[in-house]
Design a protein around this motif. Structure first.
Motif, PDB file in Angstrom:
ATOM      1  N   ASN A 276       0.755  -1.138   0.213  1.00  0.00           N
ATOM      2  CA  ASN A 276       0.084  -0.113  -0.151  1.00  0.00           C
ATOM      3  C   ASN A 276       0.875   1.308  -0.067  1.00  0.00           C
ATOM      4  OD1 ASN A 276      -2.375  -1.563   0.100  1.00  0.00           O
ATOM      5  ND2 ASN A 276      -2.386  -1.454   2.380  1.00  0.00           N
TER       6      ASN A 276
ATOM      7  N   SER B 112       4.520   0.103  -5.728  1.00  0.00           N
ATOM      8  CA  SER B 112       3.453  -0.080  -4.664  1.00  0.00           C
ATOM      9  C   SER B 112       3.745  -0.825  -3.319  1.00  0.00           C
ATOM     10  CB  SER B 112       2.162  -0.247  -5.374  1.00  0.00           C
ATOM     11  OG  SER B 112       2.300  -1.675  -5.898  1.00  0.00           O
TER      12      SER B 112
ATOM     13  N   TYR C  46       2.514   8.061   5.530  1.00  0.00           N
ATOM     14  CA  TYR C  46       1.892   6.609   5.817  1.00  0.00           C
ATOM     15  C   TYR C  46       2.826   5.718   6.870  1.00  0.00           C
ATOM     16  CZ  TYR C  46      -1.545   7.764   2.198  1.00  0.00           C
ATOM     17  OH  TYR C  46      -2.438   8.421   1.630  1.00  0.00           O
TER      18      TYR C  46
ATOM     19  N   LYS D 143       1.466   4.538  -1.512  1.00  0.00           N
ATOM     20  CA  LYS D 143       0.724   5.435  -2.211  1.00  0.00           C
ATOM     21  C   LYS D 143       1.356   6.220  -3.244  1.00  0.00           C
ATOM     22  CE  LYS D 143      -2.849   4.379   0.089  1.00  0.00           C
ATOM     23  NZ  LYS D 143      -3.525   3.227   0.036  1.00  0.00           N
ATOM     24  N   TYR D 144       2.548   6.590  -3.029  1.00  0.00           N
ATOM     25  CA  TYR D 144       3.451   7.393  -3.840  1.00  0.00           C
ATOM     26  C   TYR D 144       4.807   6.959  -4.135  1.00  0.00           C
ATOM     27  CZ  TYR D 144       0.298  10.945  -1.529  1.00  0.00           C
ATOM     28  OH  TYR D 144      -0.998  11.385  -1.286  1.00  0.00           O
TER      29      TYR D 144
END
Length: 146
Positions: free
Chosen positions: A36, A72, A111, A38-39
């Motif tokens: 997970n 990812s 995150y 995200k960037y």
């Protein structure tokens, strides 16, 4: 003859001496997959802890790693860990300033995640909430960033 009987009694444990040998725990490799992300920029920081005292204080970690984000998910390997309980903390430093950024209330703006996908509610999870048992050899675990 007496020496022969004595040797047999020692080998069979009749004399009360423990003649069994125990092999020391075998160190192994813990493979952590972080999902997970995200960037597709920045770095992933990970720290592995083996006790609740000092949990989440990087100076108390038994192992740390930093890896560049490339997609990812990321896979990080911790080698030569002895069997035992461990808790892993990780975060995505997307702006590469070397720290976990928070808002004015102290809530993380980057995150993060913990082993066993332990949840942070009003504070970080405890060592017990995040701990996993590593039995040695090779083991995989997954952390989902939140």
């Amino acid at each position: 003859m007496i020496h022969y009987l004595f040797a047999l009694m020692v080998n069979w444990g009749i004399m009360g001496w423990n003649t069994t040998t125990t092999t020391p725990p075998v160190a192994g490799e813990l493979i952590v997959t972080i999902q997970n992300i995200k960037y597709n920029r920045g770095k992933i920081y990970l720290a592995v802890y083996n006790r609740k005292e000092g949990f989440l204080k990087v100076n108390n970690a038994v192992a740390t790693k930093i890896t560049k984000v490339n997609g990812s998910k990321a896979v990080v390997r911790f080698k030569n860990l002895k069997p035992g309980y461990y808790a892993i903390a990780t975060y995505h430093d997307k702006n590469e300033d070397g720290k976990m950024n928070t808002n004015m209330f102290g809530v993380p703006t980057e995150y993060y995640g913990f082993s066993r996908d332990a949840r942070a509610r009003f504070s970080a999870p405890s060592f017990e909430d995040a701990r996993i048992y590593f039995k040695g050899g090779r083991m995989n675990t997954i952390i989902n960033l939140k």
